[in-house]
Design an enzyme around this catalytic site. Structure first.
Site, PDB file in Angstrom:
ATOM      1  N   LYS A   5      42.209  54.318  42.650  1.00 17.09           N
ATOM      2  CA  LYS A   5      40.918  54.908  42.312  1.00 17.09           C
ATOM      3  C   LYS A   5      40.338  54.261  41.076  1.00 17.09           C
ATOM      4  O   LYS A   5      39.145  54.021  40.966  1.00 17.09           O
ATOM      5  CB  LYS A   5      41.106  56.420  42.088  1.00 17.09           C
ATOM      6  N   ASN A  31      52.019  53.588  31.905  1.00 15.40           N
ATOM      7  CA  ASN A  31      51.051  52.914  32.773  1.00 15.40           C
ATOM      8  C   ASN A  31      50.702  51.600  32.110  1.00 15.40           C
ATOM      9  O   ASN A  31      50.575  51.543  30.886  1.00 15.40           O
ATOM     10  CB  ASN A  31      49.748  53.730  32.896  1.00 15.40           C
ATOM     11  N   GLY A  32      50.478  50.566  32.914  1.00 17.80           N
ATOM     12  CA  GLY A  32      50.100  49.268  32.343  1.00 17.80           C
ATOM     13  C   GLY A  32      51.211  48.256  32.550  1.00 17.80           C
ATOM     14  O   GLY A  32      52.113  48.457  33.372  1.00 17.80           O
ATOM     15  N   HIS A  45      23.592  30.897  58.579  1.00 13.58           N
ATOM     16  CA  HIS A  45      24.297  29.804  57.904  1.00 13.58           C
ATOM     17  C   HIS A  45      25.806  29.950  58.023  1.00 13.58           C
ATOM     18  O   HIS A  45      26.532  29.479  57.162  1.00 13.58           O
ATOM     19  CB  HIS A  45      23.868  29.745  56.431  1.00 13.58           C
ATOM     20  N   GLU A  77      37.924  49.299  53.338  1.00 17.53           N
ATOM     21  CA  GLU A  77      38.793  50.084  52.457  1.00 17.53           C
ATOM     22  C   GLU A  77      39.611  51.132  53.190  1.00 17.53           C
ATOM     23  O   GLU A  77      40.770  51.340  52.884  1.00 17.53           O
ATOM     24  CB  GLU A  77      37.945  50.846  51.417  1.00 17.53           C
ATOM     25  N   CYS A 115      49.413  53.898  38.639  1.00 17.49           N
ATOM     26  CA  CYS A 115      50.330  54.919  38.124  1.00 17.49           C
ATOM     27  C   CYS A 115      49.574  56.078  37.471  1.00 17.49           C
ATOM     28  O   CYS A 115      48.422  55.931  37.079  1.00 17.49           O
ATOM     29  CB  CYS A 115      51.237  54.303  37.077  1.00 17.49           C
ATOM     30  N   LYS A 123      33.190  49.837  52.523  1.00 17.44           N
ATOM     31  CA  LYS A 123      33.715  51.159  52.914  1.00 17.44           C
ATOM     32  C   LYS A 123      34.597  51.037  54.147  1.00 17.44           C
ATOM     33  O   LYS A 123      35.668  51.609  54.216  1.00 17.44           O
ATOM     34  CB  LYS A 123      32.573  52.137  53.238  1.00 17.44           C
ATOM     35  N   ARG A 171      45.462  58.694  43.167  1.00 15.58           N
ATOM     36  CA  ARG A 171      45.364  57.370  42.567  1.00 15.58           C
ATOM     37  C   ARG A 171      46.241  56.356  43.291  1.00 15.58           C
ATOM     38  O   ARG A 171      46.107  55.159  43.072  1.00 15.58           O
ATOM     39  CB  ARG A 171      45.792  57.436  41.095  1.00 15.58           C
TER      40      ARG A 171
HETATM   41  C1  G6P Z   1      38.239  50.763  42.267  1.00 15.62           C
HETATM   42  C2  G6P Z   1      37.859  51.865  43.244  1.00 15.62           C
HETATM   43  C3  G6P Z   1      36.431  51.667  43.730  1.00 15.62           C
HETATM   44  C4  G6P Z   1      35.488  51.599  42.542  1.00 15.62           C
HETATM   45  C5  G6P Z   1      35.899  50.493  41.571  1.00 15.62           C
HETATM   46  C6  G6P Z   1      35.103  50.551  40.273  1.00 15.62           C
HETATM   47  O1  G6P Z   1      38.340  49.556  42.951  1.00 15.62           O
HETATM   48  O2  G6P Z   1      38.747  51.882  44.348  1.00 15.62           O
HETATM   49  O3  G6P Z   1      36.060  52.754  44.562  1.00 15.62           O
HETATM   50  O4  G6P Z   1      34.187  51.370  42.992  1.00 15.62           O
HETATM   51  O5  G6P Z   1      37.270  50.651  41.208  1.00 15.62           O
HETATM   52  O6  G6P Z   1      35.408  51.743  39.622  1.00 15.62           O
HETATM   53  P1  G6P Z   1      34.529  52.400  38.495  1.00 15.62           P
HETATM   54  O7  G6P Z   1      35.295  53.626  38.109  1.00 15.62           O
HETATM   55  O8  G6P Z   1      34.453  51.407  37.364  1.00 15.62           O
HETATM   56  O9  G6P Z   1      33.200  52.692  39.058  1.00 15.62           O
END
Ligand code: G6P
Length: 606
Positions: free
Chosen positions: A601, A100-101, A502, A486, A2, A483, A27
Site C-alpha cells: 500500500k 521496517n526498512g 506506432h 494490479e 512490513c 488497476k 500492507r
Molecule cells: C503504491 C500503491 C499505489 C499508490 C502508490 C503511491 O504503489 O500500491 O496504490 O498509488 O504507492 O502512493 P501514495 O501514497 O504516494 O499516493
C-alpha cells in the site's frame, strides 16, 4: 511492506498488538510475530502466514503483559520463515526489536559482531540491531547510550521499535526515512508504522521525525535527537474513525472505497468553493498566496495512481491556470540532472504521505530552492510536514492496496488548485458549477455497477487488454490499465489512442480486447477512427461512452454509458467504471483484491 505495532499501558498488550497487526495486514506480509514482556522475561512468538495463525498459537497462553511489540514482515533479506520473522533478539534475550526498512551495512556489522562472539539465528539485516545494542551493553554502557552508539553505526532506512527487559517501563522508537507514529492515549501509548493501525485506539498521534528517538512510557513521551537534545513535538489529531477503517457490508475494502467516490469528491471541495464569487478558497495555500502569483512553472511529483492523477492535473494547470506544467515519476525525477528557473514550484501528490520516492524527489526540489507544495491525504505525514504549504484530501483512510477513492479526491484538489491559480473567472465559473454536480453523477454510475459485473464475467478470461483514451482520458486509460494489472494480473497497457498506430496495433486480434474511453468531446471523432482500425482487425471493443451516444454501439461490442459532463471533468466519471471493472474481474478470477500479490500500500523504501 512490513508493519510495526507497539503498546505500553494498563491494558493487556497481546490483544492490542494482534488487532494492530490485523489492521496492518492490508500492507502485505508473509509472516508475523510479537514479543511481550511477561514479568522480567520475554515471550516471543512468530508464525509464517496470517496473523490469525499467530493469534491462534497464543490463545491458550494467558499472557499478562503491559508492554510489547509486533510486526508483519514482507520478506527482503531471507525467505519468509519463522526464524526470519520479527521480533529479533540479542544473544542473552534481553533486547528485542522490530524493524521496517533496510540496514544497508548489515553484512559488515554482522561480521563485526560475530568476531565478538555474537550468534545470529536469522538471515535478516534486522538482527544486527539487538546484537549491536547488546555489544555496547556488554561493555558496561547503560541502555540509552548503547542504543545511541548502535544507531550511529547503522546505515540505511529504518523504523525501529525496541524493548529491553531491564527497562520494563519504556518502549523505544526511532526512525530514519521510514515512517513511525506514536499514538497518544490515556494511561497508555501506542506505536505504529501506519496511523491507520491506530484507528479505534486513539485519534491523537505524534509523527516521529528522522533521527529522533522516542522513549515512551504509559503516561509520558520523551523525544530526543541523536545529539541527546530534547525535541519538542506536536500532537496531531486524526480525523479518521473506526467505521472508515472497516469493510462494513462490503466484501472488500476496494469495493467500499470505490463506493465512497461521491463522498470523497464532496469532502475535497466542501468549504473550499465560495459560491457567490465563484472562486476557490484553499486555506492551506494562504501562507504562500503571494509567492504563488509569480509561479511560472509547475512540476508535479508522484508515484503510481497519484502520478496518473497528476497527469490529469497537468491539463488543468496548463488549460485552466495557463501555467506550464510537467509531471514526473518521483523515482525518476530524483536522479535527473535539471536546471530550475526562478518561479518553479513542485507539487508532491501522495495519498499516504510516506512514499519514499516522492519524499526524496521533493527534498531534492527543496535543495534547489524550489517551493514545495503538497496534495496529501494523511494529515501530519512526512510529505505533509516537509511541504511549505498544501491541501489535504480529507478522503479518510484508504485501505485497499489498489488506490481508487484517492484518485478521485486528488483530481478534485488538482482542479481546485488550478482554478485557484487561474486569473480567468470566465473559464472557471462553469467548472465549479459542474464540479458540484459530479458526486451525483458518480452515484448514477455506481447504481449501474451490476452491468460492469456482467461485462467482467464476459471479459475475465482474456489475458491481454489495451486501454485507450485521448486528452483528459489518456491518463484515465493509464490508470485503468494499472488497476487491471494490479488486482487481476492480466497484462494491460494504457495508450494514447493515436499512439496505438506506432506499435500496439500489431497486437490486435480477436483475443486482444481494447477498452476505449470515448465520451463525446472534442476528440471523440478521432477516437472513432482509432476504433475503426481495431474493428478492422477483429479486436473486441468495450467502450466507456456518454449517455445518448448512438454511434458508439455500431463500433463497440459492448458499451458502458456515463453521464454527460464537461470535458475537463470526464476523468471523474470515466475512471469509476474502470475501477469497478477491474474489481469484478479480479474477484471473478478468484483473487483477494485487497491484498494483491507483491504489492504494498505504501512503498516506504526505495
Ligand atoms: C503504491 C500503491 C499505489 C499508490 C502508490 C503511491 O504503489 O500500491 O496504490 O498509488 O504507492 O502512493 P501514495 O501514497 O504516494 O499516493
Amino acid at each position: 511492506m512490513c508493519g510495526i505495532i507497539g503498546y505500553i499501558g494498563e491494558e493487556n498488550a497481546l490483544p492490542i498488538l494482534i488487532s494492530g497487526l490485523k489492521a496492518l495486514e492490508y500492507r502485505g506480509y508473509d509472516s508475523a510475530g510479537v514479543a511481550l514482556l511477561v514479568g522480567d522475561k520475554f515471550e516471543v512468538r512468530k508464525k509464517v502466514g496470517k496473523v490469525e495463525i499467530l493469534e491462534e498459537s497464543l490463545k491458550d497462553n494467558n499472557l499478562d503483559s503491559h508492554i510489547g511489540i509486533g510486526h508483519t514482515r514482507w520478506a527482503t533479506h531471507g525467505s519468509p520463515t519463522e526464524l526470519n520473522a520479527h521480533p529479533h533478539g540479542d544473544c542473552s534475550g534481553r533486547v528485542f526489536a522490530v524493524h521496517n526498512g533496510i540496514i544497508e551495512n548489515y553484512k559488515e556489522l554482522k561480521s563485526y559482531l560475530e568476531d565478538r562472539g555474537h550468534i545470529f539465528r536469522s538471515q535478516t539485516d534486522t538482527e544486527v540491531v539487538p546484537h549491536l545494542i547488546e555489544n555496547f551493553l556488554n561493555s558496561g554502557k547503560d541502555f540509552d547510550t548503547s542504543l545511541f552508539d548502535a544507531l550511529k553505526m547503522i546505515r540505511g532506512a529504518y523504523a525501529l521499535a525496541i524493548i529491553d527487559s531491564k527497562n520494563p517501563e519504556t518502549l523505544y522508537a526511532t526512525k530514519l526515512s521510514s515512517p513511525l507514529v506514536i499514538g497518544v492515549g490515556v494511561e497508555e501509548n501506542f506505536l505504529a508504522s501506519d496511523p491507520s493501525a491506530l484507528i479505534g485506539k486513539t485519534k491523537n498521534v505524534v509523527y516521529l521525525g528522522d533521527g529522533e528517538i522516542a522513549k515512551i512510557n504509559h503516561n509520558n513521551i520523551n523525544i530526543i535527537n541523536f545529539e541527546k537534545q530534547e525535541t519538542p513535538f506536536e500532537i496531531v489529531s486524526l480525523e479518521w474513525d473506526l467505521e472508515q477503517a472497516q469493510k462494513g457490508d462490503f466484501s472488500h475494502f476496494m469495493l467500499k472505497e470505490i463506493f465512497e467516490g461521491p463522498e470523497v469528491v464532496r469532502s475535497a471541495f466542501r468549504g473550499r468553493i465560495k459560491p457567490k464569487e465563484n472562486a476557490v478558497k484553499l486555506g492551506g495555500l494562504e501562507i504562500v498566496s503571494d509567492k504563488l502569483k509569480d509561479i511560472k512553472r509547475l512540476i508535479v511529483l508522484a508515484c503510481g495512481t497519484s502520478y496518473y492523477a497528476g497527469l490529469v492535473g497537468e491539463y488543468y494547470f496548463e488549460e485552466i491556470s495557463k501555467i506550464p506544467t510537467e509531471v514526473h515519476f518521483a523515482s525518476e525525477f530524483r536522479y535527473r540532472e535539471e536546471t530550475f528557473n526562478e518561479g518553479t514550484a513542485v507539487i508532491a501528490i501522495s495519498q499516504s504521505g510516506e512514499t519514499a520516492d516522492t519524499l526524496a524527489a521533493m527534498k531534492k526540489a527543496k535543495e534547489h530552492g524550489l517551493m514545495a507544495l503538497g496534495i496529501v491525504n494523511t494529515v501530519g505525514s512526512t510529505i505533509a510536514r516537509e511541504t511549505e504549504a498544501g491541501v489535504y484530501n480529507h478522503a479518510g483512510p484508504e485501505i485497499g492496496v489498489a488506490s481508487t477513492k484517492a484518485f478521485l479526491s486528488q483530481l478534485t484538489i488538482l482542479l481546485l488548485m488550478a482554478i485557484y491559480l487561474s486569473k480567468d473567472k470566465y473559464t472557471t465559473e462553469p467548472l465549479l458549477k459542474e464540479l458540484e454536480k459530479i458526486p451525483n453523477k458518480i452515484e448514477e454510475i455506481l447504481y449501474q455497477s451490476s452491468q460492469l459485473e456482467e461485462l467482467a464475467e464476459k471479459y475475465k478470461d482474456y489475458e491481454n487488454f489495451l486501454f485507450l483514451g485521448r486528452r483528459y482520458n489518456y491518463p484515465v486509460a493509464l490508470e485503468g490499465a494499472l488497476k487491471l494489472k494490479e488486482i487481476s494480473y492480466i497484462h494491460a497497457e494504457g495508450y494514447g489512442a493515436r499512439e496505438m498506430k506506432h506499435g500496439p496495433i500489431a497486437m490486435i486480434n480477436p483475443d486482444f480486447p481494447s477498452m476505449a474511453i470515448v465520451p463525446q468531446n472534442s476528440v471523440s471523432e478521432k477516437m472513432f477512427s482509432n476504433l475503426e482500425e481495431i474493428k478492422a482487425r477483429k479486436g473486441p471493443i468495450l467502450a466507456i461512452a456518454t449517455e445518448g451516444d448512438k454511434k458508439i454501439s455500431s463500433l463497440a461490442d459492448d458499451v458502458f454509458y456515463v453521464p454527460k459532463t464537461m470535458e475537463a471533468l470526464e476523468p471523474f466519471l470515466t475512471v469509476v467504471p474502470l475501477q469497478l471493472f477491474s474489481y469484478y474481474i479480479g474477484t471473478k478470477r478468484g483473487f483477494d483484491v485487497d491484498k494483491p500479490r507483491n504489492l504494498a500500500k505504501s512503498v516506504t523504501v526505495e
